[in-house]
Structures are given as C-alpha cells and as structure tokens.
Design an enzyme around this catalytic site. Structure first.
Site, PDB file in Angstrom:
ATOM      1  N   LYS A 124       0.949  -1.241   0.131  1.00  0.00           N
ATOM      2  CA  LYS A 124      -0.172  -0.061  -0.052  1.00  0.00           C
ATOM      3  C   LYS A 124       0.732   1.211   0.022  1.00  0.00           C
ATOM      4  CE  LYS A 124      -4.238  -1.587   1.872  1.00  0.00           C
ATOM      5  NZ  LYS A 124      -5.331  -1.725   3.044  1.00  0.00           N
ATOM      6  N   LYS A 206      -4.148 -10.200  -7.378  1.00  0.00           N
ATOM      7  CA  LYS A 206      -5.432 -10.470  -6.767  1.00  0.00           C
ATOM      8  C   LYS A 206      -6.441  -9.247  -7.147  1.00  0.00           C
ATOM      9  CE  LYS A 206      -5.495  -7.710  -2.584  1.00  0.00           C
ATOM     10  NZ  LYS A 206      -5.743  -7.664  -1.289  1.00  0.00           N
ATOM     11  N   LYS A 209     -10.344  -3.861  -4.848  1.00  0.00           N
ATOM     12  CA  LYS A 209     -11.161  -2.840  -5.149  1.00  0.00           C
ATOM     13  C   LYS A 209     -10.474  -1.563  -5.641  1.00  0.00           C
ATOM     14  CE  LYS A 209     -13.608  -3.788  -0.921  1.00  0.00           C
ATOM     15  NZ  LYS A 209     -13.407  -3.511   0.553  1.00  0.00           N
TER      16      LYS A 209
END
Ligand code: TYM
Length: 339
Positions: A124, A206, A209
C-alpha cells in the site's frame, strides 16, 4: 477449521466469530467468495460480529461524502446477503469506541519491527507514495483490536489478510504472557475456494477494489449485462482447454469463481466443459455469478430505500457490540494499571 488448544470454551458456549470489510468501494466477487459468503454460512452456527471497517478506510483519505455513502451501502449489503441484525451483531466500526481505545493500548505491545514486516503495508505504501500515513502502518493493530476485543475464535478472511491475523495472534500471545490469559487466540478461517480471487484482466494479481481498470473486477452490484461483458473479456490463454493447471492462471481463476458459485469441484468442471471452448465456459461462469448475486441485489435496493430501518440496525449493532467489547476493554484496563 480446528479448535485451538487455547480456546477452552464450555460445550454449550458457541464459538465466536468476527470479521469486517472496508467500505472503500462496492465489494467485488473476491470479497464475496473469499469472505462474505463464508460469513453467511458461519452466522448459522456461531456467535458472530460482522461489520464495516470505516476507520481502516481513513488510511486512504476517502472523500467524506463518498465514505458516508459507501459505508451505508456496505452495511446494507451485509444485511442483503443474509446477515441478520437480530441473530448476529452487524455493526459499523467507528461507532464502537472501544476498538480504537484497545488499538492504542495494543500499539504499545507491538514492536516496530514486526509491524514493518507486513507485506500489505509495503504494497500500500508503494501504491500511495504521497500519503504513507501512520494509520497505514498501524492498520494491522487496529485490526487486531477488532478481533481480540470480541475474544473471537475464528476470523473468516481471504488469503490476503492471513499475515494480519498472525500479528493479531502474536500480540495476543505477548499480552497473555505478560498479564495472564486475557485474549482468545484467534484462528483464520480461509475457505477452500475463492480465498484469492484474481483480477480478470491480469490473473497474476489479486482482484482489488483499488484497481483502476473497471474490467478487472466484478462488483456484487454489477448488472447482469456488465457481469457478462466483464467475463467475456477476461484474460485466459491460447490453449482453449478448461483445465486447472500451473501457468493457466486466467482459467484457474475462472474455475475457482465457478466452483465458488456452483459448489462443483475442479474435476467436475473439467468434465462438464470437456471439448468446449473458452467462450462457452466464460458464459457459464458469468451466468453462475449472475444467479448467485441476483437474490441479494434486489434486497439491497429495498434496504437502501429504507434508511430509517438501516439506521435502526446500525444503532442496534452499536449497542450490542459496545456492551460485549467493553468487557474485554475493562479487563485490559485493570490488568495494565490504568485507573
Ligand atoms: P477488505 O475490505 O480489503 O476485504 C474484505 C474481505 O475480503 C477478502 N478479500 C478477498 N478474498 C478473496 N479474493 C480477493 N481478491 C480478495 N480481496 C479481499 C479479504 O481478505 C477480507 O476478508 N483489513 C480488512 C478489514 C478488517 C478486518 C478486521 C478483517 C478490518 N478489521 C478484523 C477481519 C478482522 C480489509 O481491508 O479487508
């Protein structure tokens, strides 16, 4: 799922389950197959707390109006998929003050080094280089507080959250070692299929969102038309054989999604599609997903039209979750010497 040796509960007591989901976007079928579907199954047999992790969502500094809307939508969706606010606790994290209080305490029982090893933090941080805030770093500790404050035995999650579960256990063990048994050691519950649903456009990544390519994921609220189009454009390979095998990540992913929706295992799927091309298979996967999502898409619409009921449900969840979590927090406060 196995019973941990540390989780001594009396036979008549139901095991406890907790899991949350961030409201950063409408959940996708990865969230659904990896987590939400298992929540609805577990809700039948366990004492469950499920909810919307809106405090975690702050780490990406969302637009306030959007956060408010998506938090309500995510909450409505939890009820729409069949989680009953009467039989289980369905809640919104920020409304329960005890989580953040325990998180601060647990920060002081977590080593900088162990938090630095979290791969999701590294990923992130790389994705939002202009906003590597401290919340992003302490995110797993708030998650540990979410789990430990309810003395959860099991935490149904997708594979990407496994490391966060491990740090929650480590923190709990450390605290228990210092002050005597305080927290139940939680175990992850990761389903056999759907634990890691991959992007439809890049099946080595993966489904996420935050992926900017809308074709990479299928939202649980997508229309049948959109779902069909997205699956038809899913990346596969040049072999044209429906077979689960290394190197066939695109097909493997579609097979996992199909299996998650129909309950068929990989062998049954291979047999059912023997001699058929990817076109037929993609259509079948899209149809299975549409069928799976149809019942709760309608319920979701009805719920969003009844904000009064939704807010009543949130209040109910807040009250119940606060009462239970307060017990653990009081115990912790006493043990560590706060007045
Ligand atoms: P979140 O909101 O990213 O995801 C919600 C759940 O969906 C699972 N998941 C997936 N499963 C399969 N395939 C995928 N591609 C996929 N993407 C996501 C996640 O593993 C998760 O179970 N930190 C958590 C929210 C949270 C939480 C908690 C979870 C906050 N406190 C306490 C459990 C316990 C998160 O960001 O999930």
């Amino acid at each position: 799922m196995n019973n941990g040796a540390n989780n001594t509960v009396t036979a008549e007591k139901k095991k406890k389950v907790l899991s949350l989901i961030q409201p950063t976007a409408v959940p996708h079928i990865g969230n659904y197959l990896g987590a939400l579907k298992n929540w609805t199954q577990m809700a039948k047999d366990y004492d469950c707390v499920f909810g919307v992790a809106d405090l975690h969502a702050l780490t990406v500094r969302p637009d306030p109006a959007l956060l408010r809307r998506q938090s309500l939508e995510t909450f409505a969706l939890l009820i729409a998929i069949g989680l009953s606010p009467e039989e289980n606790i369905v809640c919104v994290q920020s409304r329960i003050n005890t989580h953040a209080q325990l998180a601060w305490i647990l920060n002081c029982y977590t080593q900088f080094g162990e938090a630095s090893r979290m791969t999701q933090f590294k990923d992130k941080a790389a994705n939002q280089a202009d906003n590597i805030n401290v919340g992003l770093f302490t995110y797993p500790i708030l998650m540990a507080a979410d789990i430990l404050i309810y003395q959860a035995d099991y935490v149904p999650i997708g594979e990407d959250q496994k490391q966060h579960l491990e740090i929650a256990r480590d923190i709990a063990e450390r605290f228990n070692g210092l002050y005597g048994k305080t927290f139940t050691l939680p175990e992850p519950f990761i389903g056999k299929v759907g634990a890691r649903v991959m992007s439809l456009q890049d099946p080595t990544k993966k489904m996420s969102k935050s992926d900017p390519n809308p074709k990479s994921s299928v939202s649980v609220l997508d229309s049948p038309d959109t779902i069909m189009k997205k699956f038809k454009s899913a990346v596969t390979d040049s072999e044209a054989e429906v077979r689960y095998a290394p190197g066939k990540e695109g097909v493997n992913n579609l097979m996992s999604i199909y299996s998650g929706c129909t309950g068929m295992n990989f062998e049954q799927i291979e047999n059912a599609f023997a001699g058929k091309g990817y076109g037929d298979f993609k259509t079948a996967v899209a149809e299975a997903v549409i069928e799976e999502l149809k019942p709760f898409q309608q319920r979701f619409k009805e719920l969003m039209d009844d904000k009064v009921y939704l807010n009543e449900c949130i209040d109910k969840g807040t009250e119940a979750a606060t009462a239970i979590s307060r017990r653990t927090l009081d115990k912790v406060i006493k043990k560590i010497g706060l007045l």
